[in-house]
Design a protein around this motif. Sequence first.
Motif, PDB file in Angstrom:
ATOM      1  N   MET A  44       0.741  -1.143  -0.092  1.00  0.00           N
ATOM      2  CA  MET A  44       0.038   0.093   0.021  1.00  0.00           C
ATOM      3  C   MET A  44       1.027   1.266  -0.186  1.00  0.00           C
ATOM      4  O   MET A  44       1.937   1.393   0.746  1.00  0.00           O
ATOM      5  N   SER A  45       0.379   2.287  -1.110  1.00  0.00           N
ATOM      6  CA  SER A  45       1.179   3.415  -0.761  1.00  0.00           C
ATOM      7  C   SER A  45       0.200   4.740  -0.966  1.00  0.00           C
ATOM      8  O   SER A  45      -0.832   4.255  -1.453  1.00  0.00           O
ATOM      9  N   PHE A  46       0.524   5.804  -0.665  1.00  0.00           N
ATOM     10  CA  PHE A  46      -0.435   7.099  -0.974  1.00  0.00           C
ATOM     11  C   PHE A  46       0.731   8.138  -1.337  1.00  0.00           C
ATOM     12  O   PHE A  46       1.750   8.220  -0.852  1.00  0.00           O
ATOM     13  N   ARG A  47      -0.112   9.019  -1.927  1.00  0.00           N
ATOM     14  CA  ARG A  47       0.671  10.108  -2.206  1.00  0.00           C
ATOM     15  C   ARG A  47      -0.406  11.549  -1.631  1.00  0.00           C
ATOM     16  O   ARG A  47      -1.314  11.323  -1.661  1.00  0.00           O
ATOM     17  N   ILE A  48       0.352  12.621  -1.494  1.00  0.00           N
ATOM     18  CA  ILE A  48      -0.249  13.801  -1.193  1.00  0.00           C
ATOM     19  C   ILE A  48      -0.836  14.351  -2.474  1.00  0.00           C
ATOM     20  O   ILE A  48       0.018  14.561  -3.478  1.00  0.00           O
ATOM     21  N   ALA A  49      -2.054  14.449  -2.705  1.00  0.00           N
ATOM     22  CA  ALA A  49      -2.524  15.134  -4.005  1.00  0.00           C
ATOM     23  C   ALA A  49      -2.988  16.623  -3.737  1.00  0.00           C
ATOM     24  O   ALA A  49      -2.725  17.654  -4.425  1.00  0.00           O
ATOM     25  N   THR A  50      -3.761  16.794  -2.673  1.00  0.00           N
ATOM     26  CA  THR A  50      -4.546  18.401  -2.577  1.00  0.00           C
ATOM     27  C   THR A  50      -4.285  18.499  -0.868  1.00  0.00           C
ATOM     28  O   THR A  50      -4.600  17.588  -0.353  1.00  0.00           O
ATOM     29  N   ALA A  51      -4.257  19.575  -0.388  1.00  0.00           N
ATOM     30  CA  ALA A  51      -4.527  20.191   0.782  1.00  0.00           C
ATOM     31  C   ALA A  51      -5.296  21.235   0.902  1.00  0.00           C
ATOM     32  O   ALA A  51      -5.252  21.802  -0.074  1.00  0.00           O
ATOM     33  N   GLN A  52      -5.863  21.511   1.772  1.00  0.00           N
ATOM     34  CA  GLN A  52      -6.858  22.757   2.097  1.00  0.00           C
ATOM     35  C   GLN A  52      -6.847  23.979   2.730  1.00  0.00           C
ATOM     36  O   GLN A  52      -6.200  23.778   3.769  1.00  0.00           O
ATOM     37  N   LEU A  53      -6.937  25.085   2.151  1.00  0.00           N
ATOM     38  CA  LEU A  53      -6.952  26.386   2.990  1.00  0.00           C
ATOM     39  C   LEU A  53      -8.137  26.890   2.861  1.00  0.00           C
ATOM     40  O   LEU A  53      -8.928  26.899   2.071  1.00  0.00           O
ATOM     41  N   TRP A  54      -8.725  27.307   4.048  1.00  0.00           N
ATOM     42  CA  TRP A  54      -9.986  28.078   4.058  1.00  0.00           C
ATOM     43  C   TRP A  54      -9.627  29.683   3.621  1.00  0.00           C
ATOM     44  O   TRP A  54      -8.518  30.066   3.955  1.00  0.00           O
ATOM     45  N   VAL A  55     -10.632  30.077   2.691  1.00  0.00           N
ATOM     46  CA  VAL A  55     -10.247  31.492   1.937  1.00  0.00           C
ATOM     47  C   VAL A  55     -11.695  32.191   2.683  1.00  0.00           C
ATOM     48  O   VAL A  55     -12.785  31.674   2.639  1.00  0.00           O
TER      49      VAL A  55
END
Lengths: 146, 143
Positions: B1-12
């Motif tokens: 199993m592996s995963f990658r960071i795709a998106t991270a969120q910022l509140w605006v």
Amino acid sequence: MSAVYAPPARHLLRAKDLADARYFDPLDVDDLARAAGLSRAHFSREFRRAFGESPHGYLLTRRLERAAALLRTTDRSVADVCFSVGLSSLGSFTTSFTRTYGMSPTAYRASFPPATNQARVPACVVRFYGRPQHRTFREDSAAAAL
Amino acid sequence: MSFRIATAQLWVHDQDEALKFYTEKVGMEVRSDVTMPEMGNFRWLTVGPAGQDDVAIVLMAIPGPPVMDEETGEQVRDLVAKGFAGTIFLTTDDCHAAYEELSSRGLEFTEAPEERPYGIDSSFRDPSGNSVRLTQVRDLATL
């Protein structure tokens, strides 16, 4: 396009950023209030409400934190350190520092290893000491199983 | 199993304002900008740096009820405005050059490039109050 709504705290953050960015200049609370676009009295009240401490206290502790770092990591004189963090009175710097850190700037510096110990380690030393122990996959699993 | 960071969120606070800032001032690309009428006009808006196609930042509007009650929304808005809602750490191979280029586009830095033990570091904020650090990380092997 109409002006975008920003919570009042966003303006207070500008003042806080100014303290963090320009602590070494002769800034005072009036300058911070101007950065937030508020009158001094209103600014001090709002800043305290948002961040839980007075703007004066925030600016002073930012300066003391920077001064402590200079005492630990450089061999510059206490007077030089005082002026380098935007304070102009050596007497009140010593008083504030002592009240905050429980010892004088000189005693604080003496309680840490000499600044030369923090000098960057030469590349050859990094290579000597940073080289990992060679191990095979089988040895890894054996160690993990312990 | 592996995963990658795709998106991270910022509140605006405002998606149009954030989009303008991250594209025109910071120089990022729009990755997706999709509004869904069937979801109360929810707008999925992402941006990312040119040359790094598999990572994006979601510029997320602070929702109202029923997703988030008014009081919580107010708290989130306030936290963002106070600068405590998150940080994006960017790296660059030339912090001074990046500082010059972004400044010339009208971006105001909160910290100009400064030498640190780990490299050359600078920072700015987006209009909402999120902090962005821009760092030229020192290659420890060259020390």
